[in-house]
Design a protein around this motif. Sequence first.
Motif, PDB file in Angstrom:
ATOM      1  N   HIS A   1     -69.757  56.470  44.364  1.00  0.00           N
ATOM      2  CA  HIS A   1     -70.267  55.530  43.368  1.00  0.00           C
ATOM      3  C   HIS A   1     -71.790  55.482  43.349  1.00  0.00           C
ATOM      4  O   HIS A   1     -72.384  55.067  42.358  1.00  0.00           O
ATOM      5  N   ARG A   2     -72.437  55.907  44.429  1.00  0.00           N
ATOM      6  CA  ARG A   2     -73.902  55.943  44.568  1.00  0.00           C
ATOM      7  C   ARG A   2     -74.552  54.603  44.232  1.00  0.00           C
ATOM      8  O   ARG A   2     -75.664  54.555  43.706  1.00  0.00           O
ATOM      9  N   ASN A   3     -73.822  53.536  44.503  1.00  0.00           N
ATOM     10  CA  ASN A   3     -74.304  52.162  44.318  1.00  0.00           C
ATOM     11  C   ASN A   3     -74.763  51.902  42.883  1.00  0.00           C
ATOM     12  O   ASN A   3     -75.742  51.214  42.641  1.00  0.00           O
ATOM     13  N   SER A   4     -74.041  52.439  41.925  1.00  0.00           N
ATOM     14  CA  SER A   4     -74.378  52.312  40.510  1.00  0.00           C
ATOM     15  C   SER A   4     -73.732  51.067  39.898  1.00  0.00           C
ATOM     16  O   SER A   4     -72.561  50.784  40.158  1.00  0.00           O
ATOM     17  N   PRO A   5     -74.472  50.347  39.049  1.00  0.00           N
ATOM     18  CA  PRO A   5     -73.874  49.194  38.369  1.00  0.00           C
ATOM     19  C   PRO A   5     -72.718  49.600  37.452  1.00  0.00           C
ATOM     20  O   PRO A   5     -71.810  48.808  37.208  1.00  0.00           O
ATOM     21  N   ALA A   6     -72.732  50.826  36.935  1.00  0.00           N
ATOM     22  CA  ALA A   6     -71.633  51.294  36.091  1.00  0.00           C
ATOM     23  C   ALA A   6     -70.327  51.354  36.889  1.00  0.00           C
ATOM     24  O   ALA A   6     -69.253  51.069  36.357  1.00  0.00           O
ATOM     25  N   TRP A   7     -70.420  51.722  38.168  1.00  0.00           N
ATOM     26  CA  TRP A   7     -69.223  51.747  39.013  1.00  0.00           C
ATOM     27  C   TRP A   7     -68.725  50.339  39.303  1.00  0.00           C
ATOM     28  O   TRP A   7     -67.522  50.116  39.421  1.00  0.00           O
ATOM     29  N   ALA A   8     -69.635  49.387  39.419  1.00  0.00           N
ATOM     30  CA  ALA A   8     -69.222  47.994  39.611  1.00  0.00           C
ATOM     31  C   ALA A   8     -68.461  47.507  38.381  1.00  0.00           C
ATOM     32  O   ALA A   8     -67.439  46.821  38.507  1.00  0.00           O
ATOM     33  N   ALA A   9     -68.934  47.871  37.190  1.00  0.00           N
ATOM     34  CA  ALA A   9     -68.244  47.506  35.951  1.00  0.00           C
ATOM     35  C   ALA A   9     -66.900  48.216  35.852  1.00  0.00           C
ATOM     36  O   ALA A   9     -65.895  47.617  35.450  1.00  0.00           O
TER      37      ALA A   9
END
Length: 153
Positions: A78-86
């Motif tokens: 996920h590389r700490n991406s906000p898109a992955w959180a969404a």
Amino acid sequence: MAATSAQSMGSLPSGLGICTTAPDIFYLPELVFGGLVWILVASTRISPTNPLGWVMFVSVFCFVMTFLWMVIFMAGGHRNSPAWAAADFAYHSLAALFFLSAGVILAYITFLSKAVAEFRIYQIDIAAVVFAYLATLLYFIHAILSAIRWKHF
């Protein structure tokens, strides 16, 4: 709002960190209860094949996707991406909706088969309904906590 572990709510865990942070601590119980629905429905006679086919699709789909999602998070993909959180929030919301629909269908079919099914099969179907609703609850809690994490990202 305080985080539930040492990791802040504004970041995504990786490695064994998913076993200690909310909402990611729910991955293993989701796999267990979703897998139990799959096993219990598969172990009984499928009399109305169409509705129970949906239940099997939901349980297998969510089992496989949750396992893949957990592996991606463990590997740090996920590389700490906000898109992955969404995406985490979206997937777990969809899984909760799917399991809710499957649980309702399974409960209805179990209710209808009470008079005609042998008692052992009826008990297995009841257990599958209970585990479907437990899986729904776990996915729903995971979705809520994922939404909170996404909001704080």
